[in-house]
Scaffold this active site. Structure first.
Site, PDB file in Angstrom:
ATOM      1  CG  ASP A   1      -0.461  -0.107   8.051  1.00 65.09           C
ATOM      2  OD1 ASP A   1      -1.292   0.780   8.306  1.00 65.09           O
ATOM      3  OD2 ASP A   1       0.739   0.115   7.820  1.00 65.09           O
TER       4      ASP A   1
ATOM      5  N   GLY B   1       4.517  -4.186   3.704  1.00 59.55           N
ATOM      6  CA  GLY B   1       4.808  -5.552   3.241  1.00 59.55           C
ATOM      7  C   GLY B   1       4.595  -6.581   4.344  1.00 59.55           C
TER       8      GLY B   1
ATOM      9  CG  LEU C   1       6.145   0.354  -0.080  1.00 63.07           C
ATOM     10  CD1 LEU C   1       6.873  -0.323  -1.232  1.00 63.07           C
ATOM     11  CD2 LEU C   1       5.268   1.472  -0.632  1.00 63.07           C
TER      12      LEU C   1
ATOM     13  N   PRO D   1       9.667  -4.249  -1.276  1.00 64.78           N
ATOM     14  CG  PRO D   1      10.092  -1.976  -1.543  1.00 64.78           C
ATOM     15  CD  PRO D   1       9.261  -3.095  -2.085  1.00 64.78           C
TER      16      PRO D   1
ATOM     17  CE  LYS E   1       0.718   1.576   4.405  1.00 73.26           C
ATOM     18  NZ  LYS E   1       1.925   2.310   4.390  1.00 73.26           N
TER      19      LYS E   1
HETATM   20  O1  C5P Z   1       0.782  -1.173  14.520  1.00 73.16           O
HETATM   21  P1  C5P Z   1       2.183  -1.441  14.081  1.00 73.16           P
HETATM   22  O2  C5P Z   1       2.833  -2.519  14.898  1.00 73.16           O
HETATM   23  O3  C5P Z   1       2.327  -1.661  12.609  1.00 73.16           O
HETATM   24  O4  C5P Z   1       3.002  -0.109  14.393  1.00 73.16           O
HETATM   25  C1  C5P Z   1       4.395  -0.061  14.428  1.00 73.16           C
HETATM   26  C2  C5P Z   1       4.823   1.070  15.341  1.00 73.16           C
HETATM   27  O5  C5P Z   1       4.432   2.331  14.771  1.00 73.16           O
HETATM   28  C3  C5P Z   1       4.178   1.048  16.702  1.00 73.16           C
HETATM   29  O6  C5P Z   1       4.924   0.276  17.605  1.00 73.16           O
HETATM   30  C4  C5P Z   1       4.169   2.503  17.099  1.00 73.16           C
HETATM   31  O7  C5P Z   1       5.442   2.864  17.595  1.00 73.16           O
HETATM   32  C5  C5P Z   1       3.994   3.228  15.770  1.00 73.16           C
HETATM   33  N1  C5P Z   1       2.581   3.591  15.515  1.00 73.16           N
HETATM   34  C6  C5P Z   1       2.003   4.624  16.223  1.00 73.16           C
HETATM   35  N2  C5P Z   1       0.691   4.957  15.991  1.00 73.16           N
HETATM   36  C7  C5P Z   1      -0.034   4.290  15.064  1.00 73.16           C
HETATM   37  C8  C5P Z   1       0.534   3.240  14.318  1.00 73.16           C
HETATM   38  C9  C5P Z   1       1.848   2.915  14.567  1.00 73.16           C
HETATM   39  O8  C5P Z   1       2.644   5.248  17.061  1.00 73.16           O
HETATM   40  N3  C5P Z   1      -1.291   4.656  14.865  1.00 73.16           N
END
Ligand code: C5P
Length: 314
Positions: free
Chosen positions: A141, A106, A104, A99, A11
């Site tokens: 995501d 992945g 993105l 990548p 995405k």
């Molecule tokens: O949800 P995900 O594990 O993909 O997010 C990775 C990191 O990005 C989280 O640990 C957080 O530090 C940050 N994040 C955030 N707020 C969001 C989504 C992600 O702070 N809404």
């Protein structure tokens, strides 16, 4: 029992706005997410032993619990122990075309494919909203990666409102192979530098939440107006990633100097994308970019908006 191969699309973020802090430590976001056709292929095969095995053709991809696809399989085992006992373990094979650590999604898309694939393999009969609820426990995501297409994403990124995908929009993606940006680092750095701009109370936050629906972007998507869409692209995380990585800032600037409809960094980067009106324009832009930045480390793809998410291909 049969195997399933699933396309797990990446995405891009047409809009990524950080609205403030959340009590759960995440950030409150207002985004527009767009699936692309460039996809990993995730194959789920039954195993006779009660194990989860992961293989991947990319050496930067972890093959343990750090991999979101592995975590997704573990979550499914924990949630559906009877199915695991009945059907046995699984072998997950990821053919990486997207990548890694690129902004993105992945990893999230691979996790989404595992959830969708195990639902089929174990004959669980879960609905898409149920699969998305499970996915939200793996990453912000993942729910979007399951349904894909074009969507407004709010909350942590897991609350989705689907939009109609504008057809025939092409995307050039450019990324330095050796450069990876951690999403957690990007958000933490944003918090350190910009938390003074967060709304001070829930009323101010609610007012900012409605801003996205008032912008030009939703109209331009509805009217499939590529040039206006390109001019409305937005990403708050550019404010921390571009100053920290001058190479990415230069890449973005170089892309902007050639004909296309709009340039932006995707998610937490470091992939930069440009919107194009045709495959031909995308390929011409690819040639121009390669000539301007003839660096072997720079990888470039031309892909297209995708109207869906994870899909069974065989
Ligand atoms: O949800 P995900 O594990 O993909 O997010 C990775 C990191 O990005 C989280 O640990 C957080 O530090 C940050 N994040 C955030 N707020 C969001 C989504 C992600 O702070 N809404």
């Amino acid at each position: 029992m049969r195997s399933y191969s699933l396309a797990a699309p990446g995405k891009i973020n047409l809009h990524l706005e950080i609205l403030g802090d959340r009590p759960d430590g995440y950030h409150e976001l207002a985004m527009i997410l767009q699936s692309i056709e460039l996809s990993d292929i995730v194959t789920i095969t039954p195993l006779s032993t009660e194990a989860i095995r992961l293989h991947c053709n990319h050496n930067q991809v972890p093959l343990n619990k750090d991999n979101l696809a592995f975590k997704a399989a573990e979550l499914m085992v924990a949630k559906f122990p009877a199915a695991f006992a009945q059907w046995g373990g699984v072998e997950i094979t990821i053919e990486k075309n997207l990548p890694v650590a690129a902004g993105l999604a992945g990893g999230s898309s691979n996790a989404a494919a595992v959830i969708v694939g195990l639902n089929l393999l174990w004959d669980l009969g879960l609905t898409q909203p149920q699969l998305q609820e499970l996915g939200a426990g793996i990453g912000s995501d993942v729910p979007f990666c399951i349904s894909g297409g074009t969507a407004i994403a709010t909350g942590r990124g897991e609350t989705l409102d689907n939009l109609v995908t504008p057809p025939e929009i092409y995307v050039l993606l450019a990324k330095y192979r050796s450069l990876a940006v951690s999403t957690a680092w990007a958000y933490q750095t944003y918090r350190q530098q910009f938390s003074h701009t967060y709304p001070p109370d829930s009323q101010a936050l609610a007012a900012r939440k409605t801003k996205l629906s008032e912008t030009d972007l939703l109209q331009t998507i509805a009217h499939q107006d590529l040039d206006r869409l390109g001019k409305s692209l937005y990403n708050d995380l550019e404010k921390v990633v571009l100053p920290a990585h001058s190479q990415v800032a230069k890449l973005r600037q170089t892309l902007e100097s050639f004909p296309n409809s709009g340039v932006m960094m995707s998610g937490s980067g470091p992939t930069v994308f440009a919107l194009c009106s045709s495959q031909q324009q995308g390929e011409e832009l690819q040639r121009q970019l390669k000539a301007a930045l003839p660096e072997p480390d720079l990888e470039i793809w031309v892909t297209k908006f995708n109207s869906g998410g994870v899909k069974v291909i065989s």
